[in-house]
Design a protein around this motif. Structure first.
Motif, PDB file in Angstrom:
ATOM      1  N   HIS A  44       1.429  -4.739  11.229  1.00  0.00           N
ATOM      2  CA  HIS A  44       1.888  -5.879  12.040  1.00  0.00           C
ATOM      3  C   HIS A  44       2.881  -6.805  11.362  1.00  0.00           C
ATOM      4  O   HIS A  44       3.684  -7.447  12.044  1.00  0.00           O
ATOM      5  CB  HIS A  44       0.683  -6.718  12.494  1.00  0.00           C
ATOM      6  N   GLU A  45       2.788  -6.914  10.043  1.00  0.00           N
ATOM      7  CA  GLU A  45       3.607  -7.903   9.334  1.00  0.00           C
ATOM      8  C   GLU A  45       5.089  -7.631   9.596  1.00  0.00           C
ATOM      9  O   GLU A  45       5.503  -6.473   9.591  1.00  0.00           O
ATOM     10  CB  GLU A  45       3.299  -7.808   7.838  1.00  0.00           C
ATOM     11  N   THR A  46       5.843  -8.676   9.826  1.00  0.00           N
ATOM     12  CA  THR A  46       7.313  -8.674   9.969  1.00  0.00           C
ATOM     13  C   THR A  46       7.824  -8.188  11.327  1.00  0.00           C
ATOM     14  O   THR A  46       8.999  -8.380  11.630  1.00  0.00           O
ATOM     15  CB  THR A  46       8.044  -7.824   8.880  1.00  0.00           C
ATOM     16  N   LEU A  99      12.521  -5.350   6.029  1.00  0.00           N
ATOM     17  CA  LEU A  99      11.961  -4.540   4.941  1.00  0.00           C
ATOM     18  C   LEU A  99      11.717  -5.405   3.697  1.00  0.00           C
ATOM     19  O   LEU A  99      10.683  -5.265   3.028  1.00  0.00           O
ATOM     20  CB  LEU A  99      12.925  -3.382   4.626  1.00  0.00           C
ATOM     21  N   GLU A 100      12.635  -6.315   3.408  1.00  0.00           N
ATOM     22  CA  GLU A 100      12.438  -7.204   2.254  1.00  0.00           C
ATOM     23  C   GLU A 100      11.206  -8.078   2.443  1.00  0.00           C
ATOM     24  O   GLU A 100      10.421  -8.279   1.514  1.00  0.00           O
ATOM     25  CB  GLU A 100      13.682  -8.084   2.041  1.00  0.00           C
ATOM     26  N   ARG A 101      11.025  -8.581   3.664  1.00  0.00           N
ATOM     27  CA  ARG A 101       9.845  -9.438   3.915  1.00  0.00           C
ATOM     28  C   ARG A 101       8.561  -8.653   3.726  1.00  0.00           C
ATOM     29  O   ARG A 101       7.592  -9.132   3.154  1.00  0.00           O
ATOM     30  CB  ARG A 101       9.900 -10.008   5.335  1.00  0.00           C
ATOM     31  N   LEU A 102       8.546  -7.399   4.202  1.00  0.00           N
ATOM     32  CA  LEU A 102       7.322  -6.592   4.067  1.00  0.00           C
ATOM     33  C   LEU A 102       7.041  -6.278   2.593  1.00  0.00           C
ATOM     34  O   LEU A 102       5.903  -6.381   2.130  1.00  0.00           O
ATOM     35  CB  LEU A 102       7.436  -5.305   4.902  1.00  0.00           C
ATOM     36  N   CYS A 103       8.091  -5.920   1.854  1.00  0.00           N
ATOM     37  CA  CYS A 103       7.897  -5.616   0.419  1.00  0.00           C
ATOM     38  C   CYS A 103       7.378  -6.844  -0.325  1.00  0.00           C
ATOM     39  O   CYS A 103       6.444  -6.743  -1.136  1.00  0.00           O
ATOM     40  CB  CYS A 103       9.211  -5.149  -0.219  1.00  0.00           C
ATOM     41  N   ALA A 104       7.979  -8.015  -0.056  1.00  0.00           N
ATOM     42  CA  ALA A 104       7.547  -9.239  -0.750  1.00  0.00           C
ATOM     43  C   ALA A 104       6.106  -9.564  -0.382  1.00  0.00           C
ATOM     44  O   ALA A 104       5.291  -9.935  -1.231  1.00  0.00           O
ATOM     45  CB  ALA A 104       8.470 -10.398  -0.393  1.00  0.00           C
ATOM     46  N   ASN A 105       5.775  -9.394   0.888  1.00  0.00           N
ATOM     47  CA  ASN A 105       4.422  -9.692   1.341  1.00  0.00           C
ATOM     48  C   ASN A 105       3.389  -8.804   0.648  1.00  0.00           C
ATOM     49  O   ASN A 105       2.361  -9.268   0.168  1.00  0.00           O
ATOM     50  CB  ASN A 105       4.381  -9.498   2.865  1.00  0.00           C
TER      51      ASN A 105
END
Ligand SMILES: Cc1ncc(COP(=O)(O)O)c(C=O)c1O
Length: 402
Positions: free
Chosen positions: A17-19, A73-79
């Motif tokens: 679900h994230e992002t 993709l950056e937001r998911l990786c950081a999360n």
């Protein structure tokens, strides 16, 4: 994203679900692909405001700087890693070179684990010295003893745990805390574990490198990399250098990688279970001298793996006994495998094997195994078929030698 009680969501829920923002895209579940270089502004105020904005959240400015797919993709990786921000780039190797070039300058000294990925070694041996950086390889098992290598001008320590050919597990918290005490930046190549099985920022590391080409994408069909930064300052420095060097992640590739990541957990669990089954079977074979798999109790660093990791992926190695490792035997073995492809990379759905001789590269400590090292990537096939494939190949190879 949090549960109604305020605690963080489980990683599988975040992967799903994230992002995602379907209702920003007419309800479509996945973010449509936004290809483009130029972004238009209606007013000068809009253009100037966008240029000053945070590139993780503000208006888009230019394709090189970001697009909805790379940002997602950056937001998911950081999360997943618990970092302040991430930067996605065109390959895993670009994700290795970016933090080096963003943090090192002429006159600096940088430490590299001797177990690092071959092209990372090349950066240390050939590229950085040309720029005036002194490089040195340290024993991956140095732990807190890493301080013996620290010099007045040491600025950077690169870790890779496990080493993706030789599978030593590093004492990441010990190295990270020794480096932090001296203001030295740490970066780790965490491609083997992914954030599902090891979260280096929680162990004190500053920068986490991922070859998204491998498990995150999961299909051997794209190349992509990411660096996740622990804090704002490291993130801003990385982003500045990524832009300055013209790094870029194509929106098609970002969307493909995001599609892979939604199923990362279930795939990794299958890779883990099958690899352990094959590794245990290899341990029982007379042709095999040693299996190099950190999740096996026979591995010398198993205790560190148990302390710091929550799982193991599908990549491990083994050293053959000298009588099973002659050139003709090895050729017979590798060429009679039907379902293991012979080739580089890993993390896809298909099983792979490569052989290597590290006697000319490893120095700290020198690699002394005379037999070649075999590296297996166990894919998503039925592990019984893969074991049968290996058994038949050993049999064929045995006949070649006789
Ligand atoms: C540990 C490790 N890091 C980085 C990379 C580089 O990834 P890419 O092939 O996407 O450049 C690889 C590739 O095999 C790898 O094994």
């Amino acid at each position: 994203m949090h549960t109604p009680e305020g605690s963080p969501l489980g990683i599988s829920t975040r992967l799903a679900h994230e992002t995602r923002t379907p209702f920003a895209h007419h309800g479509f579940v996945n973010t449509p692909i936004h290809r483009g270089s130029t972004v238009l502004f209606k007013t000068l105020d809009d253009l100037e405001g966008a240029m000053r904005a945070d590139t993780r959240r503000g208006p888009y400015t230019y394709g090189l700087i970001g697009n909805p797919n790379s940002r997602e993709l950056e937001r998911l990786c950081a999360n997943l890693d618990g970092g302040a921000g991430a930067v996605v780039v065109e390959s895993g190797l670009a994700a290795v070179s970016l933090p080096l070039l963003a943090n090192l300058a002429a006159g600096d000294h940088a430490l590299f684990t001797d177990s690092c990925y071959g092209p990372t070694r090349h950066l240390a041996n050939k590229i950085l010295p040309r720029m005036g950086v002194t490089t040195e390889f340290y024993n991956p098992r140095a732990g807190a003893e890493i301080t013996r290598h620290f010099r007045e001008n040491t600025r950077f320590v690169l870790l890779e745990s496990p080493g993706s050919l030789t599978f030593e597990i590093q004492d990441v918290p010990a190295i990270a805390s020794a480096a932090r005490a001296r203001g030295i930046v740490t970066a780790i190549d965490n491609t083997w574990a992914t954030p599902l099985f090891m979260r280096p920022i929680e162990h004190g590391v500053d920068l986490v490198i991922h070859a998204l080409t491998k498990y995150q994408s999961g299909n051997s069909d794209i190349l992509l990399g990411a660096v996740v930064a622990r804090d704002e300052a490291h993130w801003a420095n990385l982003k500045h250098h990524a832009e300055a060097h013209g790094h870029y992640a194509h929106p098609d590739d970002c969307a493909t990688c995001l599609r892979g990541m939604r199923s990362l957990e279930v795939r990794l669990k299958r890779h883990e279970a099958s690899a352990l089954e094959v590794a245990r079977w290899l341990e029982s074979r007379v042709e095999v001298a040693r299996v190099l798999h950190p999740a096996l109790p026979s591995h010398p660093d198993h205790h560190i793996w148990r302390r710091d990791f929550t799982g193991s992926s599908g990549l491990f190695g083994c050293v053959l006994k000298p009588q099973a490792a002659g050139r003709a035997h090895l050729k017979g073995f590798l060429e009679s495998l039907r379902y293991f492809g012979m080739g580089f990379s890993w993390g896809g759905f298909e099983s792979l094997v490569v052989s290597s001789d590290l006697r000319h590269s490893r120095i700290a400590p020198p690699w002394t195994e005379e037999s070649p090292l075999l590296r297996f990537q166990i894919g998503l096939e039925d592990p019984r078929d893969m074991i049968a494939d290996l058994a038949l190949a050993f049999e064929v190879a045995g006949r070649v030698q006789a």
